[in-house]
Design an enzyme around this catalytic site. Sequence first.
Site, PDB file in Angstrom:
ATOM      1  N   ARG A  53      11.777  84.457 133.135  1.00 29.49           N
ATOM      2  CA  ARG A  53      11.191  84.957 134.388  1.00 29.49           C
ATOM      3  C   ARG A  53      11.272  83.834 135.418  1.00 29.49           C
ATOM      4  O   ARG A  53      10.292  83.189 135.757  1.00 29.49           O
ATOM      5  CB  ARG A  53       9.768  85.444 134.171  1.00 29.49           C
ATOM      6  CG  ARG A  53       9.685  86.606 133.185  1.00 29.49           C
ATOM      7  CD  ARG A  53       8.314  87.251 133.110  1.00 29.49           C
ATOM      8  NE  ARG A  53       8.001  88.056 134.289  1.00 29.49           N
ATOM      9  CZ  ARG A  53       6.895  88.829 134.343  1.00 29.49           C
ATOM     10  NH1 ARG A  53       6.036  88.825 133.346  1.00 29.49           N
ATOM     11  NH2 ARG A  53       6.650  89.558 135.429  1.00 29.49           N
ATOM     12  N   LYS A  90      -2.614  97.507 140.306  1.00 23.28           N
ATOM     13  CA  LYS A  90      -2.716  96.100 139.852  1.00 23.28           C
ATOM     14  C   LYS A  90      -1.756  95.218 140.636  1.00 23.28           C
ATOM     15  O   LYS A  90      -2.133  94.161 141.148  1.00 23.28           O
ATOM     16  CB  LYS A  90      -2.386  96.013 138.370  1.00 23.28           C
ATOM     17  CG  LYS A  90      -1.926  94.634 137.884  1.00 23.28           C
ATOM     18  CD  LYS A  90      -1.645  94.601 136.435  1.00 23.28           C
ATOM     19  CE  LYS A  90      -0.356  94.103 135.936  1.00 23.28           C
ATOM     20  NZ  LYS A  90       0.492  93.131 136.368  1.00 23.28           N
ATOM     21  N   ASN A  91      -0.493  95.666 140.778  1.00 24.25           N
ATOM     22  CA  ASN A  91       0.526  94.775 141.340  1.00 24.25           C
ATOM     23  C   ASN A  91       0.450  94.638 142.852  1.00 24.25           C
ATOM     24  O   ASN A  91       1.124  93.793 143.431  1.00 24.25           O
ATOM     25  CB  ASN A  91       1.925  95.205 140.875  1.00 24.25           C
ATOM     26  CG  ASN A  91       2.089  94.923 139.381  1.00 24.25           C
ATOM     27  OD1 ASN A  91       1.316  94.162 138.798  1.00 24.25           O
ATOM     28  ND2 ASN A  91       3.041  95.577 138.751  1.00 24.25           N
ATOM     29  N   CYS A 137       3.560  88.710 131.121  1.00 22.62           N
ATOM     30  CA  CYS A 137       4.186  89.355 129.965  1.00 22.62           C
ATOM     31  C   CYS A 137       5.476  88.638 129.571  1.00 22.62           C
ATOM     32  O   CYS A 137       6.264  88.233 130.424  1.00 22.62           O
ATOM     33  CB  CYS A 137       4.503  90.806 130.301  1.00 22.62           C
ATOM     34  SG  CYS A 137       3.020  91.786 130.558  1.00 22.62           S
ATOM     35  N   ASP A 179       8.335  99.220 134.486  1.00 20.48           N
ATOM     36  CA  ASP A 179       6.962  99.184 133.952  1.00 20.48           C
ATOM     37  C   ASP A 179       6.548 100.505 133.331  1.00 20.48           C
ATOM     38  O   ASP A 179       5.447 100.605 132.786  1.00 20.48           O
ATOM     39  CB  ASP A 179       5.964  98.791 135.051  1.00 20.48           C
ATOM     40  CG  ASP A 179       6.193  97.353 135.485  1.00 20.48           C
ATOM     41  OD1 ASP A 179       5.642  96.957 136.532  1.00 20.48           O
ATOM     42  OD2 ASP A 179       6.939  96.636 134.792  1.00 20.48           O
ATOM     43  N   ARG A 211      -5.385  93.464 130.806  1.00 18.21           N
ATOM     44  CA  ARG A 211      -4.915  92.791 132.029  1.00 18.21           C
ATOM     45  C   ARG A 211      -4.605  93.811 133.110  1.00 18.21           C
ATOM     46  O   ARG A 211      -4.682  93.517 134.296  1.00 18.21           O
ATOM     47  CB  ARG A 211      -3.657  91.971 131.738  1.00 18.21           C
ATOM     48  CG  ARG A 211      -3.878  90.699 130.950  1.00 18.21           C
ATOM     49  CD  ARG A 211      -2.605  89.860 130.906  1.00 18.21           C
ATOM     50  NE  ARG A 211      -2.008  89.765 132.224  1.00 18.21           N
ATOM     51  CZ  ARG A 211      -0.685  89.836 132.443  1.00 18.21           C
ATOM     52  NH1 ARG A 211       0.162  90.014 131.448  1.00 18.21           N
ATOM     53  NH2 ARG A 211      -0.220  89.739 133.679  1.00 18.21           N
TER      54      ARG A 211
HETATM   55  C1  EPZ Z   1       6.724  92.225 139.142  1.00 17.70           C
HETATM   56  O1  EPZ Z   1       7.084  91.088 138.371  1.00 17.70           O
HETATM   57  C2  EPZ Z   1       5.649  92.940 138.348  1.00 17.70           C
HETATM   58  N1  EPZ Z   1       4.501  92.059 138.172  1.00 17.70           N
HETATM   59  C3  EPZ Z   1       6.199  93.363 136.981  1.00 17.70           C
HETATM   60  O2  EPZ Z   1       5.194  94.176 136.376  1.00 17.70           O
HETATM   61  C4  EPZ Z   1       7.447  94.227 137.171  1.00 17.70           C
HETATM   62  O3  EPZ Z   1       8.016  94.480 135.905  1.00 17.70           O
HETATM   63  C5  EPZ Z   1       8.456  93.523 138.071  1.00 17.70           C
HETATM   64  O4  EPZ Z   1       7.838  93.114 139.310  1.00 17.70           O
HETATM   65  C6  EPZ Z   1       9.638  94.433 138.409  1.00 17.70           C
HETATM   66  O5  EPZ Z   1       9.163  95.583 139.057  1.00 17.70           O
HETATM   67  C7  EPZ Z   1       3.672  91.881 139.214  1.00 17.70           C
HETATM   68  O6  EPZ Z   1       3.853  92.436 140.285  1.00 17.70           O
HETATM   69  C8  EPZ Z   1       2.494  90.965 138.994  1.00 17.70           C
HETATM   70  P1  EPZ Z   1      10.672  90.422 139.866  1.00 17.70           P
HETATM   71  P2  EPZ Z   1       7.983  89.916 139.056  1.00 17.70           P
HETATM   72  O7  EPZ Z   1      10.585  89.129 140.586  1.00 17.70           O
HETATM   73  O8  EPZ Z   1       7.642  89.814 140.484  1.00 17.70           O
HETATM   74  C9  EPZ Z   1      14.623  88.254 138.404  1.00 17.70           C
HETATM   75  C10 EPZ Z   1       3.589  94.848 134.827  1.00 17.70           C
HETATM   76  O9  EPZ Z   1       3.723  95.384 133.717  1.00 17.70           O
HETATM   77  N2  EPZ Z   1      14.159  87.136 139.249  1.00 17.70           N
HETATM   78  O10 EPZ Z   1      10.795  91.688 140.649  1.00 17.70           O
HETATM   79  O11 EPZ Z   1       7.869  88.732 138.186  1.00 17.70           O
HETATM   80  C11 EPZ Z   1      13.737  88.480 137.192  1.00 17.70           C
HETATM   81  O12 EPZ Z   1      14.119  87.657 136.114  1.00 17.70           O
HETATM   82  C12 EPZ Z   1       4.496  93.697 135.203  1.00 17.70           C
HETATM   83  O13 EPZ Z   1       2.747  95.185 135.703  1.00 17.70           O
HETATM   84  C13 EPZ Z   1      14.985  86.033 139.420  1.00 17.70           C
HETATM   85  O14 EPZ Z   1      16.090  85.976 138.860  1.00 17.70           O
HETATM   86  O15 EPZ Z   1       9.433  90.564 138.876  1.00 17.70           O
HETATM   87  C14 EPZ Z   1      13.971  89.937 136.913  1.00 17.70           C
HETATM   88  O16 EPZ Z   1      15.166  90.094 136.169  1.00 17.70           O
HETATM   89  C15 EPZ Z   1       5.446  93.285 134.086  1.00 17.70           C
HETATM   90  N3  EPZ Z   1      14.552  85.010 140.218  1.00 17.70           N
HETATM   91  C16 EPZ Z   1      14.181  90.553 138.295  1.00 17.70           C
HETATM   92  O17 EPZ Z   1      14.509  89.451 139.149  1.00 17.70           O
HETATM   93  C17 EPZ Z   1      13.335  85.038 140.851  1.00 17.70           C
HETATM   94  O18 EPZ Z   1      12.998  84.078 141.567  1.00 17.70           O
HETATM   95  C18 EPZ Z   1      12.956  91.249 138.861  1.00 17.70           C
HETATM   96  O19 EPZ Z   1      11.880  90.319 138.811  1.00 17.70           O
HETATM   97  C19 EPZ Z   1      12.504  86.167 140.657  1.00 17.70           C
HETATM   98  C20 EPZ Z   1      12.935  87.211 139.859  1.00 17.70           C
END
Ligand code: EPZ
Length: 432
Positions: A122, A22-23, A117, A307, A399
């Site tokens: 986020r 998915k991701n 989610c 995840d 989803r």
């Molecule tokens: C991706 O989300 C995945 N979603 C999430 O999977 C997954 O949990 C996450 O990566 C971590 O592996 C998709 O790929 C669509 P991040 P993303 O940016 O990209 C902080 C699922 O169940 N952050 O890696 O939104 C954030 O708050 C979903 O498939 C900032 O601070 O996650 C978090 O603490 C749920 N500023 C950490 O980084 C930013 O600009 C990681 O977030 C971006 C992120």
Amino acid sequence: MEKLVITGGTPLKGEVTINGAKNAAVAILPAALLINGITTIENLPNISDVKLLCEIIEELGAKITWVGKNTITIDARNITSTRAPLELTRKFRASYYLIGALLGRCGDVQVGMPGGCKLGARPIDQHIKGFEALGAHVEVGQGNITATCKELVGTNIYMDIVSVGATINVMLASVLAKGTTIIDNPAKEPHIVDVANFLNTMGADVRGAGTDVIKINGVEKLEGNITYSVVPDQIEAGTFMLAAVASRGDLVIKNCTTKHLECISAKLLEIGAHVEELDGDTIHVWCDKRPSKANIKTLPYPGFPTDLQPQMGVVLATAEGTSIINESIWESRFQYTDELNKMGAKITAQGKTAIFEGVDSLYGAPVCATDLRAGAALIIAGICAEGTTEVYNLEHIDRGYENIEEKFRSIGANIKRVKEEDPNKNLVEMSE
Ligand code: EPZ
């Protein structure tokens, strides 16, 4: 409204085949807009996030044809709009990849704020930092993100926090930029590598994806008429590995990439389960006794994936002894523990830490999926529990998992999806 009705107590046994990730898929689809041509994408998971993204991409002028259950062609030669509406983009997280892709292709984009989610704050500050470093002007307001630029110029970008989304979005925006972009401290998940591979198949020059530094040399244009197959879903495969152990079953999981599952395999061996890698794309997991306790800390890849944290929580809920999970990525990813406690688990969650006192067994109860992976965890819990469990809020689960109840039924679960009569409708009938 639909619900899953599960009668538990049967160990899962048999073979299950994993879909495309998915991701990776939700980033590859927007990436296909970078190309003034046609791409064919295979092994696409048939899930609601993918279908919704296809709907948005068609509204932007691209032409999508489903040539099979898991294969589409995208003709992106005629992009007529770079505006993606909030009422669609708010339904999932990955809509923000449209910014990087349309900024790279057209230099101008307005996308409604993403949803996804509910895992705590986020933010998207790292995405914006990357776009601005490349020369874009970015504004966030009235529920939209607007980015414009005359010309994107490659530069060095240090990620203050390891972010999957920001890493991919900067890659998308920089493949057609002038000059070279270096991303320091990028995310290294399998889906990052898959997006880079897709871009390179189209003639981009992305090096180092999956390592501590990604280098993107901007190119003039990308080549169309390519076919690409999405990488197997690490998280779906891990979900079934954990289901095998939680249910004390025996599963052969096919079409996965065993290398991406090393962390889960290591943890399962540590708690007394059995794991056997059969060449690079099949993994055999079985567990014939109560697992022992474990301590888990979720980390960016190659650490334990956040995840799979809820699904691991179900294993620990009935393991021997007291286990601890530390969720280091998301502020609020323990909502599922309230639901597991309704099924007899003994879990205390406080902030980013949860303590699991292993109980002998769970019992069935009505529970609600609070997010995608929590939903998967509750299905596993229902399969392990004594008695009947009803799982609500299936829209979260749909989803990210294709035909999840058919897959579980094919390996022995007593599970069915039923439409629930609208209780208000009955009341109205009775009062007439
Ligand atoms: C991706 O989300 C995945 N979603 C999430 O999977 C997954 O949990 C996450 O990566 C971590 O592996 C998709 O790929 C669509 P991040 P993303 O940016 O990209 C902080 C699922 O169940 N952050 O890696 O939104 C954030 O708050 C979903 O498939 C900032 O601070 O996650 C978090 O603490 C749920 N500023 C950490 O980084 C930013 O600009 C990681 O977030 C971006 C992120």
